[in-house]
Design a protein around this motif. Structure first.
Motif, PDB file in Angstrom:
ATOM      1  N   GLU A  32      66.580  23.887 -36.540  1.00  0.00           N
ATOM      2  CA  GLU A  32      66.968  25.288 -36.338  1.00  0.00           C
ATOM      3  C   GLU A  32      66.489  25.803 -34.978  1.00  0.00           C
ATOM      4  N   ILE A  33      65.222  25.565 -34.674  1.00  0.00           N
ATOM      5  CA  ILE A  33      64.693  26.043 -33.394  1.00  0.00           C
ATOM      6  C   ILE A  33      65.141  25.100 -32.278  1.00  0.00           C
ATOM      7  N   GLY A  34      65.055  23.831 -32.551  1.00  0.00           N
ATOM      8  CA  GLY A  34      65.550  22.846 -31.594  1.00  0.00           C
ATOM      9  C   GLY A  34      64.458  22.387 -30.643  1.00  0.00           C
ATOM     10  N   LEU A  35      64.497  21.126 -30.296  1.00  0.00           N
ATOM     11  CA  LEU A  35      63.446  20.556 -29.459  1.00  0.00           C
ATOM     12  C   LEU A  35      63.484  21.127 -28.038  1.00  0.00           C
ATOM     13  N   GLU A  36      64.688  21.422 -27.545  1.00  0.00           N
ATOM     14  CA  GLU A  36      64.789  21.953 -26.170  1.00  0.00           C
ATOM     15  C   GLU A  36      64.101  23.305 -26.061  1.00  0.00           C
ATOM     16  N   ARG A  37      64.379  24.148 -27.065  1.00  0.00           N
ATOM     17  CA  ARG A  37      63.777  25.484 -27.063  1.00  0.00           C
ATOM     18  C   ARG A  37      62.259  25.345 -27.230  1.00  0.00           C
ATOM     19  N   LEU A  38      61.854  24.462 -28.114  1.00  0.00           N
ATOM     20  CA  LEU A  38      60.424  24.257 -28.336  1.00  0.00           C
ATOM     21  C   LEU A  38      59.752  23.834 -27.027  1.00  0.00           C
ATOM     22  N   ARG A  39      60.420  22.917 -26.314  1.00  0.00           N
ATOM     23  CA  ARG A  39      59.867  22.432 -25.044  1.00  0.00           C
ATOM     24  C   ARG A  39      59.692  23.601 -24.054  1.00  0.00           C
ATOM     25  N   SER A  40      60.661  24.498 -24.064  1.00  0.00           N
ATOM     26  CA  SER A  40      60.603  25.613 -23.107  1.00  0.00           C
ATOM     27  C   SER A  40      59.470  26.584 -23.443  1.00  0.00           C
ATOM     28  N   LEU A  41      58.978  26.537 -24.667  1.00  0.00           N
ATOM     29  CA  LEU A  41      57.927  27.468 -25.083  1.00  0.00           C
ATOM     30  C   LEU A  41      56.523  26.901 -24.872  1.00  0.00           C
ATOM     31  N   VAL A  42      56.446  25.619 -24.502  1.00  0.00           N
ATOM     32  CA  VAL A  42      55.131  24.979 -24.362  1.00  0.00           C
ATOM     33  C   VAL A  42      54.372  25.577 -23.183  1.00  0.00           C
ATOM     34  N   ARG A  43      53.156  26.057 -23.464  1.00  0.00           N
ATOM     35  CA  ARG A  43      52.318  26.636 -22.411  1.00  0.00           C
ATOM     36  C   ARG A  43      51.176  25.693 -22.028  1.00  0.00           C
ATOM     37  N   ARG A  44      50.850  24.820 -22.952  1.00  0.00           N
ATOM     38  CA  ARG A  44      49.705  23.946 -22.720  1.00  0.00           C
ATOM     39  C   ARG A  44      50.095  22.557 -23.249  1.00  0.00           C
ATOM     40  N   ILE A  86      55.895  15.671 -31.457  1.00  0.00           N
ATOM     41  CA  ILE A  86      54.712  15.319 -30.659  1.00  0.00           C
ATOM     42  C   ILE A  86      55.123  15.095 -29.200  1.00  0.00           C
ATOM     43  N   GLU A  87      56.219  14.345 -28.999  1.00  0.00           N
ATOM     44  CA  GLU A  87      56.671  14.069 -27.633  1.00  0.00           C
ATOM     45  C   GLU A  87      57.138  15.337 -26.926  1.00  0.00           C
ATOM     46  N   THR A  88      57.842  16.193 -27.669  1.00  0.00           N
ATOM     47  CA  THR A  88      58.321  17.451 -27.084  1.00  0.00           C
ATOM     48  C   THR A  88      57.154  18.319 -26.621  1.00  0.00           C
ATOM     49  N   LEU A  89      56.052  18.269 -27.372  1.00  0.00           N
ATOM     50  CA  LEU A  89      54.886  19.083 -27.016  1.00  0.00           C
ATOM     51  C   LEU A  89      54.068  18.434 -25.896  1.00  0.00           C
ATOM     52  N   GLY A  90      54.510  17.278 -25.447  1.00  0.00           N
ATOM     53  CA  GLY A  90      53.854  16.638 -24.315  1.00  0.00           C
ATOM     54  C   GLY A  90      52.832  15.583 -24.688  1.00  0.00           C
ATOM     55  N   LEU A 146      50.469  18.819 -24.407  1.00  0.00           N
ATOM     56  CA  LEU A 146      49.440  17.964 -24.995  1.00  0.00           C
ATOM     57  C   LEU A 146      49.261  16.682 -24.160  1.00  0.00           C
ATOM     58  N   THR A 147      49.194  16.841 -22.877  1.00  0.00           N
ATOM     59  CA  THR A 147      49.109  15.690 -21.979  1.00  0.00           C
ATOM     60  C   THR A 147      47.913  14.810 -22.337  1.00  0.00           C
ATOM     61  N   ASN A 148      48.152  13.542 -22.381  1.00  0.00           N
ATOM     62  CA  ASN A 148      47.103  12.551 -22.679  1.00  0.00           C
ATOM     63  C   ASN A 148      46.549  12.620 -24.094  1.00  0.00           C
ATOM     64  N   LEU A 149      47.112  13.465 -24.916  1.00  0.00           N
ATOM     65  CA  LEU A 149      46.640  13.504 -26.300  1.00  0.00           C
ATOM     66  C   LEU A 149      47.434  12.486 -27.116  1.00  0.00           C
ATOM     67  N   LYS A 150      46.714  11.551 -27.731  1.00  0.00           N
ATOM     68  CA  LYS A 150      47.366  10.496 -28.506  1.00  0.00           C
ATOM     69  C   LYS A 150      47.354  10.890 -29.984  1.00  0.00           C
ATOM     70  N   VAL A 151      48.549  11.205 -30.495  1.00  0.00           N
ATOM     71  CA  VAL A 151      48.653  11.781 -31.838  1.00  0.00           C
ATOM     72  C   VAL A 151      49.362  10.812 -32.781  1.00  0.00           C
ATOM     73  N   GLY A 152      48.731  10.548 -33.922  1.00  0.00           N
ATOM     74  CA  GLY A 152      49.351   9.712 -34.955  1.00  0.00           C
ATOM     75  C   GLY A 152      50.002  10.603 -36.000  1.00  0.00           C
ATOM     76  N   PRO A 153      51.304  10.397 -36.300  1.00  0.00           N
ATOM     77  CA  PRO A 153      51.944  11.195 -37.340  1.00  0.00           C
ATOM     78  C   PRO A 153      51.494  10.727 -38.729  1.00  0.00           C
ATOM     79  N   PHE A 154      51.326  11.657 -39.662  1.00  0.00           N
ATOM     80  CA  PHE A 154      51.126  11.295 -41.069  1.00  0.00           C
ATOM     81  C   PHE A 154      52.003  12.215 -41.908  1.00  0.00           C
TER      82      PHE A 154
END
Lengths: 300, 380
Positions: free
Chosen positions: A130-142, A180-184, A144-152
């Motif tokens: 609904e929100i979409g990854l593109e829109r989400l990407r445009s809202l990122v202010r910080r 996770i990738e969209t958030l950096g 998550l560079t270099n943050l290694k996140v495991g999905p569960f």
């Protein structure tokens, strides 16, 4: 967008930081949450195991309440287990009109009726579809560079695929990686990411339950994850609250922070870690907080 | 685009997991390319590689039409019948275009793709007394039973013993002694059969077994794995319902108490009171449950976890005494009225979609959105 919002029980009980962080994140994504404060527990599969008609009727009541919310585009939940339990009941209610009428007859005393055709999406699905990854990407202010996140994920939101509407067009069992990738951040794949946290048998077979949690946490550590993220508060209980005990069961040091999905999104959208309840976890997400506050400090 | 079976042969690459326990060597990956039409099966591809490249590749197969259950393997990490998986679909699901084929899990490997079904799967099937124990006196001619009850058990009779569900069972992964999905589905086949004499004994035996009925972790893996729609986890949940609700079997594994406590806490509060669930699951379904010795031991063991939760503000100190959240009076009354009405029925009313079928084709929009409407009947 306006949604009929079902927070579930555990997000307001043992993981209050989940409900709290969702409330903080929603306005940033233009989601208007109309809380279904009259609705009851989904039964988490346990009431269905006790009496199927009872679970179906209780959830039909929730669906009917959601359908009464004026202008709501759909119902949204923040719990994999709620999603799975509700989808199972809805499958039966939607499949058979006679059964639906039978269940609605019980709801009639309250003047409620469930009409086939409710859309119920977990926050994860809503975020991507609904929100979409593109829109989400445009809202990122910080980012998550270099943050290694495991999905569960939690079992209830990935199986069975057909009931949950997972296919090649809507790879809902890949959405956490996409978010996770969209958030950096960087996605860490590990053996347990779509396995069971063990929570459903914590009172029946504690060893087997915590062996599951402990193994997945250990696998994520071996794969070099900084933290995990989950859309399921029940998984969070076994992976975070029970982590010290799970560590003893599997006989290894763990110390893996586990974030709720809205917390991870909130961090990337620039919210303060404390505001997102990250200090309320048993395994403190120190790696995440250090990382984010240093970025905030640098930005300021 | 031509129909799948008209398309010319293409090149497919397979990555096989090879292992010979007698060799003393570790398992390894082995790549082969084959030329086949895309609608051909993964089994045909493995057999072509065996025929043309390396006769020592081990795979078990027989009917080649998804009936005998011999060729269970894992394709790209997911359990499947090799003969029932098309090459084009397998390649589309592959991580890097190479179709990965491994032996099934949770069972020891005999060689390459062949696992020891006897050591695990068949032992568990034998565990549940997989034959009818006829009601006495045996009628001179036939037993007369309802059509619905027989249609119901045909779902579990559809099992072809391929072991896909056993391979993927997450409870068995951490607790190899778990009776497991295939055997419990088989148990339902006789518990659900009105001609069987020992329904209670079967249920009681499996409920009291610490690795039996209540050891299933509810992960839906078996439901997804089964190529024949047996729905093993669904059968396990039905066994639990019959054991607890119909036969009032109180097991040693807190299964019945957990279920009863969960249902009554939601009835009393509308929402779950988590802090009270644990003591009641161990000590019995009332406020006094926590005073039972079994609950006391468990609460003591859980004390460090609870203290940590309190310190971090995950729960308030009062949450052990009163529920942290409860529905408003009117809503609680409505929820309780649902309980009263449904639980006062002389018999549980249970919709079994396998028996009655769907009365309308579901639309593409799943897990929620609208679809059409039609008729159908419900009772089992």
């Amino acid at each position: 967008m306006k949604v009929a919002y079902w927070p579930g029980c555990v997000s307001r009980g043992f993981t209050p930081e989940l409900h709290g962080s969702m409330a903080k994140v929603a306005p940033l994504l233009d989601i208007e949450l109309v809380e279904l404060d009259r609705a009851c527990c989904t039964g988490a599969g346990v009431i269905a195991e006790h009496n199927q008609e009872l679970a179906d009727t209780l959830n039909a009541r929730t669906f009917a309440l959601a359908q009464q919310v004026d202008g709501a585009a759909m119902m949204m939940n923040i719990c994999s287990t709620c999603q799975g339990a509700q989808s199972e009941c809805q499958e039966r209610l939607d499949a058979n009109s006679e059964y639906r009428a039978h269940v609605n007859d019980t709801l009639a005393g309250e003047g409620l009726s469930y009409e086939k055709g409710l859309t119920n999406k977990n926050f994860l699905w809503l975020l991507v579809e609904e929100i979409g990854l593109e829109r989400l990407r445009s809202l990122v202010r910080r980012p998550l560079t270099n943050l290694k996140v495991g999905p569960f994920y939690g079992c209830y939101i990935v199986r069975p695929r057909e009931r949950l509407g997972i296919d090649s067009e809507r790879p809902r069992d890949r959405y956490l990686e996409q978010v996770i990738e969209t958030l950096g951040g960087s996605v860490i794949e590990y053996a347990g990411m779509r396995k069971c946290c063990g929570f459903p048998i914590i009172t029946m077979n504690k060893q087997a339950s915590l062996k599951q949690a402990g193994r997945h946490l250990g696998d994520a550590i071996d794969a070099d994850a900084d933290c995990l993220v989950t859309p399921c508060p029940l998984c969070h209980l076994n992976l975070d609250l029970q982590q010290p005990t799970a560590s003893k069961v599997v006989g290894r040091q763990l110390g893996m922070p586990v974030l709720h999905l809205p917390q991870l999104v909130g961090l990337a959208l620039g919210l303060d870690p404390k505001e997102l309840g990250l200090t309320r976890h048993v395994v403190r997400p120190t790696a995440v907080i250090d990382w984010s506050s240093s970025v905030v400090a640098a930005a300021a | 685009m031509p129909e799948a079976h008209d398309r010319p042969p293409e090149t497919f690459t397979l990555r096989l997991r090879r292992f010979d326990p007698d060799s003393g060597e570790a398992p390894y990956w082995d790549e082969h390319t084959v030329q086949l039409e895309p609608h051909r099966s993964v089994l045909e591809a493995v057999l072509q590689a065996k025929d043309r490249d390396d006769g020592s590749i081990g795979i078990r197969c027989s009917c080649r039409q998804a009936i005998c259950g011999s060729c269970g393997v894992r394709v790209n990490g997911e359990p499947a019948l090799a003969c029932h998986t098309h090459l084009d679909a397998a390649r589309a699901g592959a991580r890097d275009g190479v179709i990965e084929i491994e032996p099934m899990g949770n069972m020891p490997v005999i060689k390459d793709l062949i696992v020891d079904m006897d050591a695990v799967h068949w032992k568990k099937i034998q565990r549940v007394t997989p034959w009818l124990l006829p009601k006495q006196p045996v009628p001179e001619r036939e037993y007369i039973v309802s059509k619905e009850s027989m249609v119901d058990v045909t779902q579990t009779m559809a099992c072809i013993q391929c072991g896909a569900c056993v391979s993927d069972c997450l409870a068995m992964e951490v607790d190899p002694g778990f009776v497991g999905p295939a055997a419990l589905a088989k148990a339902y086949r006789f518990v659900g059969d009105p001609r069987d004499e020992e329904r209670f004994e079967r249920l009681n035996d499996l409920a009291q077994d610490p690795q039996g009925l209540f050891d299933c972790t509810h992960c839906f893996k078996c439901v997804q794995a089964c190529p024949k729609d047996v729905n093993p986890m669904g059968q396990i949940m039905r066994l639990r319902r019959i054991a607890t609700a119909d036969h009032h079997i109180v097991d040693r594994n807190n299964g019945e108490r957990h279920e009863a406590a969960f249902a009554s806490l939601v009835k009393d509060n509308g929402l779950l009171w988590e802090a009270e669930l644990l003591p009641r699951s161990y000590g019995g379904n009332s406020w006094f449950g926590k005073l039972a010795p079994a609950a006391g031991r468990e609460l003591l063991a859980s004390l460090p976890t609870a203290i940590k939760g309190l310190v971090r503000g995950k729960m308030g100190p009062l949450s052990a005494i009163k529920p942290p959240h409860r529905l408003a009076r009117e809503d609680l009354k409505a929820v309780q009225a649902i309980y009263d009405k449904v639980e006062s029925r002389p018999e549980r009313y249970e919709l079994n979609l396998y028996v009655v079928g769907e009365d309308e084709a579901p639309q593409a929009e799943p897990a929620g959105a609208a679809a059409g409407g039609a008729e159908g009947s419900a009772e089992r």
